[in-house]
Every structure is written in structure tokens, then in C-alpha cells.
Design a protein around this motif. Structure first.
Motif, PDB file in Angstrom:
ATOM      1  N   TYR A  33     -16.204   2.741   0.293  1.00  0.00           N
ATOM      2  CA  TYR A  33     -15.705   3.953  -0.346  1.00  0.00           C
ATOM      3  C   TYR A  33     -14.720   3.631  -1.452  1.00  0.00           C
ATOM      4  O   TYR A  33     -14.267   2.493  -1.584  1.00  0.00           O
ATOM      5  CB  TYR A  33     -15.086   4.899   0.691  1.00  0.00           C
ATOM      6  N   GLU A 179      -0.152  -5.307   4.553  1.00  0.00           N
ATOM      7  CA  GLU A 179      -0.107  -4.123   3.682  1.00  0.00           C
ATOM      8  C   GLU A 179       0.164  -2.885   4.522  1.00  0.00           C
ATOM      9  O   GLU A 179       0.313  -2.976   5.740  1.00  0.00           O
ATOM     10  CB  GLU A 179      -1.414  -3.986   2.888  1.00  0.00           C
ATOM     11  N   THR A 207      -4.247   0.221  -7.978  1.00  0.00           N
ATOM     12  CA  THR A 207      -2.918   0.645  -8.423  1.00  0.00           C
ATOM     13  C   THR A 207      -1.986  -0.563  -8.485  1.00  0.00           C
ATOM     14  O   THR A 207      -1.199  -0.709  -9.427  1.00  0.00           O
ATOM     15  CB  THR A 207      -2.356   1.707  -7.453  1.00  0.00           C
TER      16      THR A 207
END
Ligand code: PDD
Length: 283
Positions: A33, A179, A207
Motif C-alpha cells: 500500500y 521506528e 517524508t
């Protein structure tokens, strides 16, 4: 109000959208995705997401059913049809429907689904006040660089954070921060940004890449290496990056306030630069 969603070549009302019960995304989490943000009705860093999608598909030996131009066209059409000025476009591609078997089917037509979500991204309370995180062991699989839909552990992590009264969780492996449940983790010490290097252990955030580029352009020092939980708690600042949070300060890790316990100047500045630059480049 019913949304229009995209399923395998058709734009349909959401209650009419259908996917097979034999779809391998449903049975085996055999799918990938992307989440692309929308600001001012335009897509942020579409090219970055398209590139990572192609990489994820390639790693799973799945055919990419759409060209980048087709993908862009579908994203734009959904943004227009659903009147999204600020929010997200979710895209999922699975290997498709086949009789249940662990081996990949020889022939399967990929299932392609896209939908939009309205969401405030720019002026958020999280950005203004900062968020709190708890640390949890990283119990995910070893190919976190592939953006698959097997998100159960991150989902459990988010629930652990909620139960502890925190906003999110940072995952720890071998004493080092990997993370966040759905974002990349960064710290700032003595003006230097420290962020985990890219490998199979973390998702290669789109990002993250843009923010580090802007930081270097602004002459900030960036060190790409793993850091410990202790280091994070003793840092001057901490922040997360993702398509849905941009740059969001982290002001508490477990029981320790980070720095002054309020959003710091580096995270604030990076958020400003990121939003300004990406707004300008949005398509
Ligand atoms: N999550 N790490 C993980 C585990 C993620 O799930 C995400 C994104 C990121 C940040 O990647 P990017 O900057 O490309 O969004 C890092 C998305 C937003 C989600 O699952 O909703």
C-alpha cells in the motif's frame, strides 16, 4: 455522504465496491500500500510514493498493473470526485484472487483499490503541542522496507500506547529504536539530527527523505545511524515523520520529557520548511 472509490478500473460508490473473499490480500496479507497526502487539493510527493510502490511490488515479484501516469490520473480523479482539499489517498495493490495456497499463484490479476479520507494535516493539535510515545519491543517481521498491508503489530502497538495514555509507540530492537508504529523516528542533539540509517529494518519513509534533504539544504547536520532509547530520552528534541503527520514533535518518551517537554525549534522549523516546500511542489 458516500465516497467514490476506485476498484479494478471502475469508480464506484463505496457501498458497491467489492473484492473477492479469495483475495490474497484478505487471506495472506499479500499486498502492498501507499498513503499520499493531499493539501490544497494537490498531491504531496506523488513521485516518491509511486517509486516506492514499484519497489515494494518488485520485492514481492508482483506485476505493477498501472503506469505512473495512470496512477496519477486515478489519484487526481478521486481527489476531485470526493472534493478533498486536505486529507489522504490510500492505495492498495494485492496479488489478487486465487485458490488458497502458500505458493504465489501462477496467474492472478492484481486487485487495485484506492480511496480518499478527509483529514486535517497542516493545523493540528499534535503539531502544536507535540505527542507522547511509549517504547515497545519491535516484534514485526524482517522486511519492514516493503510497505505491506500486514499491519497487525503496529496496530497492537498503537493500542498499547492508548492503554498507557500515550499517543503512539516507538519500537525497540537490540536496544535501538527502529521506528514509530506508522512513522519514522528522529532525535536532535546539540543541533544535529540523528536518524536511523536505511535498511530492511525500517520503512524508507518518503517524508523522511524529503525532510533530510531540506535539513541538509538548510545547513543542518544529519547523522544517519541507529540510536538507543536512552539517547532519545536524553535528546534535546525528538520528532516523527510520515505522510499523515509531516513533521510532528515528540515531547515525551515513556516517563521522560524530551528536552523542555515542549516542541523544539528544529522540529518546528523542519515542519514549516516541509509544508512550505511540498505545498509549492504539489501536483
Ligand atoms: N505510514 N514507518 C512506518 C512503519 C510507516 O507505516 C510509515 C507510513 C512511515 C513513514 O513513511 P512515509 O513518510 O512514506 O509516509 C514509516 C503511513 C502513513 C500509514 O500507514 O498510514
Amino acid at each position: 455522504m458516500s465516497r467514490t472509490v476506485y476498484v479494478n478500473g471502475a469508480y464506484v460508490p463505496e457501498h458497491e465496491a467489492k473484492v473477492s473473499v479469495f483475495d490474497r490480500g484478505f487471506l495472506m496479507a499479500d499486498g502492498v500500500y501507499e498513503v499520499t497526502s493531499v493539501v490544497d487539493g494537490k498531491l504531496i510527493d506523488f513521485a516518491g510514493h509511486a517509486k516506492r510502490l514499484a519497489r515494494s511490488l518488485g520485492e514481492l515479484e508482483m506485476d505493477n498493473p498501472l503506469s505512473e501516469a495512470e496512477l496519477l490520473e486515478i489519484h487526481r480523479e478521486l481527489v476531485t470526485r470526493n472534493d478533498v482539499s486536505e486529507g489522504l489517498v490510500y492505495l492498495q495493490i494485492t496479488r489478487g484472487a486465487a485458490d488458497r495456497d502458500f505458493a504465489y499463484p501462477e496467474v492472478a490479476r492484481p486487485t487495485v483499490v484506492l480511496f480518499t479520507q478527509h483529514k486535517t494535516l497542516v493545523d493540528t493539535a499534535a503539531a502544536e503541542r507535540g505527542i507522547s510515545v511509549i517504547s515497545i519491543p519491535d516484534e514485526r517481521w524482517g522486511r519492514r522496507d516493503i510497505k505491506t498491508v500486514q499491519l497487525l503489530y503496529p496496530s497492537m502497538g498503537k493500542m498499547m500506547a492508548k492503554a498507557a495514555g500515550a499517543d503512539d509507540a516507538w519500537m525497540i530492537e537490540d536496544g535501538l529504536v527502529t521506528e514509530g508504529t506508522s512513522n519514522n523516528a528522529h532525535i536532535v542533539k546539540d543541533g544535529r539530527i540523528v536518524t536511523r540509517h536505511l535498511s530492511n529494518e525500517i520503512l524508507h519513509g518518503i517524508t523522511r527523505a524529503a525532510v533530510l534533504r531540506f535539513a541538509r539544504e538548510a545547513q543542518m547536520e544529519v547523522e544517519e545511524r541507529a540510536f538507543t532509547l536512552d539517547e532519545a530520552q536524553a535528546a534535546d528534541e525528538a520528532f516523527v515523520t510520515s505522510a499523515s503527520t509531516f513533521v510532528t514533535p515528540v515531547v515525551r518518551i515513556d516517563d521522560a520529557p524530551v528536552g523542555a517537554g515542549t516542541p523544539g525549534p528544529v522540529a518546528r522549523r523542519l515542519r514549516e520548511i516541509y509544508i512550505e516546500e511540498m505545498r509549492r511542489a504539489a501536483i
